[in-house]
Write an enzyme that holds these catalytic residues in place. Structure first.
Site, mmCIF file in Angstrom:
data_model
loop_
_atom_site.group_PDB
_atom_site.id
_atom_site.type_symbol
_atom_site.label_atom_id
_atom_site.label_comp_id
_atom_site.label_asym_id
_atom_site.label_seq_id
_atom_site.Cartn_x
_atom_site.Cartn_y
_atom_site.Cartn_z
ATOM 1 N N ASN A 387 0.644 -1.071 -0.024
ATOM 2 C CA ASN A 387 -0.060 -0.027 -0.048
ATOM 3 C C ASN A 387 0.852 1.232 -0.079
ATOM 4 O O ASN A 387 1.103 1.947 -1.010
ATOM 5 C CB ASN A 387 -0.812 -0.089 1.185
ATOM 6 C CG ASN A 387 -2.006 1.031 0.900
ATOM 7 O OD1 ASN A 387 -1.870 2.036 0.595
ATOM 8 N ND2 ASN A 387 -3.175 0.765 1.595
ATOM 9 N N ASP A 388 1.554 1.452 1.223
ATOM 10 C CA ASP A 388 2.262 2.788 1.216
ATOM 11 C C ASP A 388 3.196 2.931 0.286
ATOM 12 O O ASP A 388 3.699 4.155 -0.221
ATOM 13 C CB ASP A 388 2.526 2.945 2.787
ATOM 14 C CG ASP A 388 1.406 2.866 3.675
ATOM 15 O OD1 ASP A 388 0.393 3.390 3.643
ATOM 16 O OD2 ASP A 388 1.748 2.099 4.547
ATOM 17 N N VAL A 389 3.887 1.923 -0.069
ATOM 18 C CA VAL A 389 5.228 1.936 -0.874
ATOM 19 C C VAL A 389 4.727 2.132 -2.404
ATOM 20 O O VAL A 389 5.943 2.127 -3.049
ATOM 21 C CB VAL A 389 6.235 0.534 -0.620
ATOM 22 C CG1 VAL A 389 6.725 0.627 0.805
ATOM 23 C CG2 VAL A 389 5.352 -0.581 -1.285
ATOM 24 N N THR A 390 3.679 2.283 -2.684
ATOM 25 C CA THR A 390 3.029 2.308 -3.910
ATOM 26 C C THR A 390 2.306 3.692 -4.326
ATOM 27 O O THR A 390 1.813 3.905 -5.145
ATOM 28 C CB THR A 390 2.339 1.194 -4.657
ATOM 29 O OG1 THR A 390 1.270 0.826 -3.876
ATOM 30 C CG2 THR A 390 3.104 -0.040 -4.412
ATOM 31 N N ALA A 428 0.247 2.937 7.022
ATOM 32 C CA ALA A 428 0.595 4.459 7.397
ATOM 33 C C ALA A 428 -0.867 5.153 7.763
ATOM 34 O O ALA A 428 -0.741 6.413 7.963
ATOM 35 C CB ALA A 428 1.326 5.006 6.305
#
Length: 465
Positions: A387-390, A428
């Site tokens: 999720n957050d890393v994309t 996050a």
């Protein structure tokens, strides 16, 4: 000075070989192709260190050692059999146990030597106890957050950083005072108690998205405290092993902070991970979803596919189904690669370990810098639980807590498919604009089940069964 006996020579030689093995272990674990050798070297080094210690009767009571070995086995065997998804919290518990040991040894040594404790000895002993005690409670808190026993979101209050730093300064001040006045033994429990509380206060304002960095930082603290214990116990092996552990953890923490474009102070005091409820509630946007049949059809006509694994894949234990998908697509002549973000998952290297467990070829696992340039030429980017890393908000939204964090450029692929249980925010706690793009298809469901359904469709076996 009495000359070394034959036993002393054997002990020193054993410790020297153990030290060399620890160094080689770190060297070999820096590459996936030699990581197994690194693990074996580390295990052999630790075995030799234990044997060397057992040979020294002046510091060993075999009855208590036997009891400790039995208790350690009872606790350690179940901890070694946890699922991969629980390895981060198991690692945090290991840090906690090690730090507790360091703190207890430091406390015992102080009261054995007090009130006449030499200045240098009191200095390293204070460092040992302060680092050990804050690492103990901090690691327990981190394990609780990762296990979801404790709230994963940051818990903050006004003036929190000032309170935390003030507590730490008081503990350090007491330590300095005790260096010159070790006879004031009543201050020692205060110096011990404050870091115990600080460890709790240090972790509660840290959000789940920062946990990989926190775990490696706690690893550094545990190593440094063990190195200090080596000075207290006059153990060269402990000094070297603790320094290696502390330095490697610190370097890893720095590298991970750089990967998120954030400083240590921001990680520790920024309260990263607070959910943007108000912003998320301002508008309701629709997403496009797809079935396993539709996803399989899109993948079957692609020339280049990049798979982006995340914590959702770990939770579902989907890595072996992902391997089946990889095999099926490559047999069709499709170029398949994996994009690994440095902080994907809940611990450093989490995704690499999972995919290696499923025997994905090492050369197909590309880090962020290697893969980002290939996304514009990628037909399908398949996101599995990341999720957050994309999240492209890291590039464009200055109000986002992840603004400036380097991300995988998934949104530049021709088609994006995201396997996700629901539209819930990631660790996050923020929304992901990627999901609302016209090129994005949401594949709602359990990662293991959905990937398995895609594999069956590609194999011509239907989506049921």
């Amino acid at each position: 000075m009495t000359p070394f006996s034959g036993t002393d020579t054997i002990i020193e030689l054993t410790y020297l070989i153990a030290t060399a093995l620890f160094v080689m272990s770190l060297k070999w674990m820096s590459s996936p192709t030699t990581a197994r050798h690194g693990v074996w070297a580390g295990e052999a080094g630790m075995l030799l260190a234990i044997i060397g210690t057992l040979l020294n009767r002046s510091i060993v009571d075999y009855k208590w050692v036997a009891i400790a070995l039995v208790l350690g086995t009872i606790i350690g065997v179940p901890l070694g059999k946890v699922h991969m998804t629980a390895v981060p919290q198991r690692t945090a518990l290991s840090h906690a146990f090690g730090a507790c040991c360091v703190t207890l040894v430091g406390t015992a040594e102080f009261y054995l030597r007090a009130p006449a404790v030499p200045k240098f000895m009191m200095s390293v002993l204070s460092m040992e106890v302060i680092l050990g005690s804050l690492t103990f409670t901090g690691s327990l808190m981190a394990a609780g957050k990762l296990q979801e026993i404790l709230p994963q979101r940051p818990i903050t209050f006004k003036g929190q950083n000032i309170v935390n730093l003030g507590m730490l300064l008081i503990a350090v001040g007491i330590a300095v005072f005790l260096v010159f006045h070790p006879d004031h033994t009543y201050l020692f429990p205060v110096m011990l108690a404050i870091p115990l509380l600080f460890g709790v206060m240090m972790i509660i304002p840290i959000g789940g998205a920062d946990m990989p960095t926190v775990i490696s930082l706690l690893n550094a603290y545990a190593g440094l405290s063990a190195s200090a214990m080596g000075f207290v116990l006059d153990s060269k092996l402990l000094i070297v092993a603790g320094a290696l552990d502390g330095a490697s953890g610190l370097i890893l923490s720095v590298n991970m902070s750089k990967a998120m474009n954030r400083s240590f102070s921001n990680v520790l005091f920024g309260g990263f991970g607070q959910e943007q409820i108000a912003k998320a509630g301002k508008e309701t946007r629709s997403v496009r979803s797809a079935t396993p049949e539709e996803a399989a059809e899109i993948l079957s006509v692609a020339s280049k596919v990049v798979i982006i694994p995340g914590y959702g894949m770990a939770v579902a234990q989907a890595q072996h189904k992902v391997r089946e998908l990889y095999d099926n697509l490559t047999k069709r002549g499709i170029d398949v690669k994996f994009a690994i973000h440095p902080v994907a998952g809940r611990m450093p290297g989490h995704m690499n370990v999972l995919l290696a467990e499923a025997d994905i070829p090492y050369d197909k696992l590309l880090d962020m810098d290697e893969i980002n340039g290939e996304f514009p030429q990628t037909d399908v980017a398949l996101v599995i639980g990341a999720n957050d890393v994309t999240n492209p908000a890291a590039r464009t939204d200055k109000t986002s807590p992840i603004f400036g964090m380097p991300i995988l450029d998934v949104d530049k692929a021709h088609t994006v498919m995201v396997i996700k249980r629901s539209m819930a925010a990631g660790f996050a706690g923020i929304d992901n604009p990627l999901y609302y793009l016209d090129k994005t298809l949401m594949l709602f469901g359990d990662a293991k089940g959905f990937v398995g359904s895609i594999v069956r469709e590609l194999s011509g076996g239907g989506s049921h069964g």
